[in-house]
Design a protein around this motif. Structure first.
Motif, PDB file in Angstrom:
ATOM      1  N   ALA A 448       0.876  -1.172   0.355  1.00 33.97           N
ATOM      2  CA  ALA A 448      -0.527   0.171  -0.075  1.00 33.97           C
ATOM      3  C   ALA A 448       0.686   1.163  -0.101  1.00 33.97           C
ATOM      4  N   PRO A 449       0.514   2.064  -0.701  1.00 31.62           N
ATOM      5  CA  PRO A 449       1.194   3.392  -0.565  1.00 31.62           C
ATOM      6  C   PRO A 449       1.169   4.080   0.356  1.00 31.62           C
ATOM      7  N   GLU A 450      -0.094   4.396   1.221  1.00 35.09           N
ATOM      8  CA  GLU A 450       0.608   5.165   2.941  1.00 35.09           C
ATOM      9  C   GLU A 450       1.413   4.214   3.108  1.00 35.09           C
ATOM     10  N   LEU A 451       1.880   3.167   3.622  1.00 26.44           N
ATOM     11  CA  LEU A 451       2.831   3.187   4.014  1.00 26.44           C
ATOM     12  C   LEU A 451       3.919   3.378   3.995  1.00 26.44           C
ATOM     13  N   VAL A 452       4.171   3.806   2.355  1.00 31.37           N
ATOM     14  CA  VAL A 452       5.508   4.969   2.481  1.00 31.37           C
ATOM     15  C   VAL A 452       5.124   6.242   2.653  1.00 31.37           C
ATOM     16  N   THR A 453       3.890   6.607   2.986  1.00 30.63           N
ATOM     17  CA  THR A 453       3.551   8.280   3.369  1.00 30.63           C
ATOM     18  C   THR A 453       3.541   8.441   4.902  1.00 30.63           C
ATOM     19  N   SER A 454       3.920   6.989   5.755  1.00 26.44           N
ATOM     20  CA  SER A 454       3.396   7.350   7.158  1.00 26.44           C
ATOM     21  C   SER A 454       4.951   6.814   7.468  1.00 26.44           C
ATOM     22  N   VAL A 455       6.717   7.091   6.928  1.00 26.91           N
ATOM     23  CA  VAL A 455       7.597   6.664   7.573  1.00 26.91           C
ATOM     24  C   VAL A 455       7.892   8.062   6.495  1.00 26.91           C
ATOM     25  N   LEU A 456       8.128   9.483   5.898  1.00 31.25           N
ATOM     26  CA  LEU A 456       8.195  10.418   6.193  1.00 31.25           C
ATOM     27  C   LEU A 456       8.534  11.244   6.806  1.00 31.25           C
ATOM     28  N   ALA A 457      10.161  11.573   6.679  1.00 29.38           N
ATOM     29  CA  ALA A 457      10.228  12.230   8.103  1.00 29.38           C
ATOM     30  C   ALA A 457      11.593  13.039   7.398  1.00 29.38           C
ATOM     31  N   PRO A 458      11.312  14.782   7.430  1.00 27.58           N
ATOM     32  CA  PRO A 458      12.886  15.553   6.742  1.00 27.58           C
ATOM     33  C   PRO A 458      13.644  15.317   6.601  1.00 27.58           C
ATOM     34  N   PRO A 459      14.869  14.966   5.836  1.00 24.79           N
ATOM     35  CA  PRO A 459      13.934  16.336   3.948  1.00 24.79           C
ATOM     36  C   PRO A 459      12.966  16.159   3.491  1.00 24.79           C
ATOM     37  N   LEU A 460      12.245  14.816   3.478  1.00 24.06           N
ATOM     38  CA  LEU A 460      11.176  14.105   3.050  1.00 24.06           C
ATOM     39  C   LEU A 460      10.460  14.437   2.959  1.00 24.06           C
ATOM     40  N   ARG A 461       9.524  14.645   2.377  1.00 24.65           N
ATOM     41  CA  ARG A 461       8.118  15.481   2.338  1.00 24.65           C
ATOM     42  C   ARG A 461       7.301  15.037   1.249  1.00 24.65           C
ATOM     43  N   LEU A 462       5.803  15.189   1.934  1.00 25.58           N
ATOM     44  CA  LEU A 462       4.671  14.730   0.531  1.00 25.58           C
ATOM     45  C   LEU A 462       4.602  16.514   0.295  1.00 25.58           C
ATOM     46  N   ARG A 463       4.523  16.737  -1.449  1.00 23.69           N
ATOM     47  CA  ARG A 463       4.345  18.049  -1.995  1.00 23.69           C
ATOM     48  C   ARG A 463       3.290  17.098  -3.542  1.00 23.69           C
ATOM     49  N   ASP A 464       2.634  18.033  -3.506  1.00 27.35           N
ATOM     50  CA  ASP A 464       1.261  17.637  -4.968  1.00 27.35           C
ATOM     51  C   ASP A 464       1.549  16.363  -5.349  1.00 27.35           C
ATOM     52  N   GLY A 465       1.734  15.193  -4.561  1.00 26.44           N
ATOM     53  CA  GLY A 465       0.850  14.243  -4.676  1.00 26.44           C
ATOM     54  C   GLY A 465       2.197  13.240  -5.305  1.00 26.44           C
ATOM     55  N   ARG A 466       3.496  13.936  -4.081  1.00 28.22           N
ATOM     56  CA  ARG A 466       4.886  13.175  -5.499  1.00 28.22           C
ATOM     57  C   ARG A 466       5.895  13.677  -4.390  1.00 28.22           C
ATOM     58  N   VAL A 467       6.487  12.347  -3.405  1.00 23.33           N
ATOM     59  CA  VAL A 467       7.224  12.466  -1.999  1.00 23.33           C
ATOM     60  C   VAL A 467       8.431  13.228  -2.893  1.00 23.33           C
ATOM     61  N   VAL A 468       9.657  14.567  -2.568  1.00 17.52           N
ATOM     62  CA  VAL A 468      10.359  14.894  -2.397  1.00 17.52           C
ATOM     63  C   VAL A 468      11.428  15.223  -1.529  1.00 17.52           C
ATOM     64  N   SER A 469      12.302  15.298  -1.896  1.00 15.67           N
ATOM     65  CA  SER A 469      13.292  15.750  -0.910  1.00 15.67           C
ATOM     66  C   SER A 469      13.492  17.343  -0.638  1.00 15.67           C
ATOM     67  N   GLY A 470      13.561  18.130   0.965  1.00 19.30           N
ATOM     68  CA  GLY A 470      13.008  19.494   1.079  1.00 19.30           C
ATOM     69  C   GLY A 470      14.516  20.135   0.445  1.00 19.30           C
ATOM     70  N   ALA A 471      15.701  19.422   1.080  1.00 21.60           N
ATOM     71  CA  ALA A 471      17.127  19.238   0.610  1.00 21.60           C
ATOM     72  C   ALA A 471      17.920  19.499  -0.992  1.00 21.60           C
ATOM     73  N   ALA A 472      17.173  18.461  -1.860  1.00 23.68           N
ATOM     74  CA  ALA A 472      17.105  18.744  -2.796  1.00 23.68           C
ATOM     75  C   ALA A 472      16.705  20.374  -3.701  1.00 23.68           C
ATOM     76  N   GLU A 473      15.198  20.072  -3.404  1.00 22.71           N
ATOM     77  CA  GLU A 473      14.447  21.380  -3.868  1.00 22.71           C
ATOM     78  C   GLU A 473      14.847  22.659  -3.431  1.00 22.71           C
ATOM     79  N   ASP A 474      15.742  22.607  -2.862  1.00 24.51           N
ATOM     80  CA  ASP A 474      15.958  23.935  -2.623  1.00 24.51           C
ATOM     81  C   ASP A 474      17.417  24.364  -3.341  1.00 24.51           C
TER      82      ASP A 474
END
Length: 594
Positions: A448-474
């Protein structure tokens, strides 16, 4: 109510004894009375001081009816072992005692009958010695004579003390009633009998059928216990159910009636053997509850091991810790079984059986959530309940999402895997907006994809339906960074003079690159092809505050110093941001801050 199963050799007075205890007749079938022995399960009851109502399941002692005997003993937590003072220790008594031992029945009383016909002391000593090697060790041995009444008071006292030590079953437990008899009553229809070990039955309940060639459902139309009609009944109890439904034809001895969705019907089960190892027959009989089915066996650690996998011909509702018997009818040998895993993995690879044996070796047959999660990694919470594992207190670090439970160790693995995949994707596709939870779940083999979102921790986050890295976005690629800086220079003096499509192309800001810069917070895309700097919406609202309210699109365009191409989508963006409100006449006014 308490339920006690009788056991012992044929013609040693079991039926006479329980009839004397209860004042009833358990030999109900004409054939039984004519032959002078029990061939079906009899059922009588009485009341004992302090413990209340007690039902006795009188099982046949003849070797030809051993399957019926085991059907009576299987679901019952206590036993009355009967041997005669005027006979030697007999094979059926030994076989019944072996069955009780294999089922780990630890509550019982031994009655030495016919004490008026022979000195009971030799048989009392022999019986005490025999039970001392079994789970019934320490059971009281009482000499009795049913015809004269001698010793009956002592027997009642021993039964009362033994029953007082039984653990009270849970009235809210899931129901599992093994059917030991099925018959038809004119005007009522199908009736089944069995022992209810726990849980509660009520008039109108719907129950699932397992153990037949297919599953089905029936509804409880009526029920009796101790000869009385009742609306509801809690285990332990002997019960007769009048059932109705299209699937009543599936019912028979050995089928089980269970709480819908509460049990795991399985055709594959891993168990631990008890008793002499020796060589198992290829097709022994499995006795569980009132069921007796031929099964295939596979030793998981070679000859002499105590771990075995059983393949059943039809699904039976089993849980961790269930106790059962394997019997070789030819050699009359019995092995005890304890269910370790009723939902085991397939053994497909070479060496999988030996590896499975190592996994099962430390298990005790006690349902433990931490152990189950450690072994399974990820498992449905509903399956855990159905195999008997309580999930109300979860181990530290475990994760629950979308009906799945994930162990702490597996959650750490998933978190590391998500981070690695997102980082790898960002490096190879710097302009793409990360990965969807579905894609990550597929790559990591998660259900289930919910298992992915349940373990997200900074710098990973869910943005616009996709998992992104905040560090990479900067950080933007050097080429894109140069394009953004060039645009910042052009908009410094005229912040709302958005470049044309041709100019954006010259700057290297096509839609894909502009979107990447917007996700990084470096640009504001108010519409496809209309790109401004971050903060442009708030700045526009401040400039429009200089106008009389409400204002027209033309007035806004002039105040912002831009074209209609830019003004229209920018005003729509301000509406969506709730900085302005569009009126019925197409004019707008600023929304007052609250």
């Amino acid at each position: 109510m308490h339920v006690v199963a009788t056991a012992g050799h044929v013609d040693h007075g079991k039926t006479t004894l329980v009839d004397a205890l209860t004042g009833m007749h358990s030999d109900r079938l004409r054939e039984e009375r004519e032959r002078g022995l029990s061939i079906e399960l009899g059922y009588v009851w009485t009341t004992l001081p302090t413990v209340g109502e007690v039902a006795f399941v009188d099982v046949p002692g003849h070797e030809r009816f051993v399957t019926t005997m085991l059907a009576g003993i299987g679901p019952v937590p206590a036993a009355l072992l009967v041997v005669a003072a005027d006979d030697p220790w007999m094979p059926q008594a030994a076989e019944h005692l072996a069955a009780l031992d294999a089922l780990q029945v630890s509550h019982g009383v031994v009655a030495v009958t016919r004490a008026d016909l022979a000195d009971p002391r030799p048989m009392m000593e022999r019986a005490a010695a025999e039970v001392s090697r079994t789970t019934l060790r320490g059971a009281p041995v009482v000499p009795v004579s049913a015809p004269t009444g001698a010793g009956m008071g002592a027997l009642r006292s021993a039964l009362t003390a033994m029953l007082a030590g039984l653990r009270a079953p849970g009235p809210r437990d899931d129901v599992r009633l093994w059917v030991d008899r099925r018959f038809t009553i004119r005007g009522a229809g199908t009736v089944v009998t069995g022992t209810l070990p726990a849980g509660t039955l009520a008039h109108g309940d719907e129950l699932e059928i397992h153990g037949a060639e297919r599953s089905g459902t029936v509804r409880v139309r009526g029920m009796q216990a101790l000869g009385r009609s009742v609306d509801h009944l809690a285990g332990t109890a002997r019960v007769a159910l009048n059932v109705t439904g299209d699937d009543v034809t599936l019912l028979g001895r050995g089928t089980a009636l269970v709480t819908p969705g509460g049990w795991h019907p399985t055709t594959l089960v891993d168990c631990r053997l008890r008793g002499e190892r020796g060589r198992l027959p290829d097709l022994p009989l499995l006795h569980v509850g009132a069921a007796a089915v031929t099964v295939r066996t596979r030793l998981l650690a070679g000859e002499g091991g105590d771990l075995v996998r059983l393949s059943l011909p039809a699904p039976l509702p089993l849980r961790i810790g269930d106790r059962a018997l394997l019997r070789d009818p030819g050699r009359r040998q019995i092995w005890g079984l304890e269910v370790l895993d009723p939902a085991p993995p397939a053994l497909r690879r070479r060496g999988a059986a030996a590896a499975r044996a190592k996994t099962l070796a430390p298990l005790t047959g006690t349902a433990d959530l931490a152990s189950e999660l450690d072994r399974r990694g990820i498992v449905r919470t509903a399956l855990l309940h159905r195999i008997g594992v309580a999930t109300d207190v979860r181990p530290p670090g475990s994760v629950e999402a979308a009906g799945w439970l994930m162990s702490s160790a597996r959650a750490d693995e998933v978190a590391a895997g998500v981070s690695a995949l997102v980082t790898e994707h960002a490096a190879s596709h710097p302009l793409d907006p990360g990965l969807t939870p579905h894609a990550l779940a597929d790559r990591l083999g998660l259900p289930a994809p919910e298992l992915v979102t349940s373990v997200l921790a900074p710098p990973l986050r869910l943005r616009d339906g996709r998992v992104v890295s905040g560090a990479a976005e900067d950080a933007l690629p050097a080429e894109l960074e140069a394009s953004v800086r060039a645009l910042e220079d052009e908009l410094a003096e005229a912040p709302f003079a958005a470049p044309t499509a041709d100019r954006l192309a010259e700057l290297g800001l096509d839609d894909r690159r502009a979107a990447a810069a917007a996700r990084a917070g470096r640009l504001l895309r108010v519409a496809p092809g209309i790109v401004l700097l971050p903060g442009a919406a708030e700045l526009a609202a401040r400039w429009l505050a200089d106008l009389p309210q409400p204002f027209t699109t033309s007035e806004a365009r002039k105040r912002l110093g831009t074209s209609r191409r830019v003004a229209l989508p920018l005003l729509d963006h301000l509406d969506r941001a709730r900085l302005t409100r569009r009126l019925a006449d197409d004019r707008r006014q600023l929304v007052e801050p609250r």
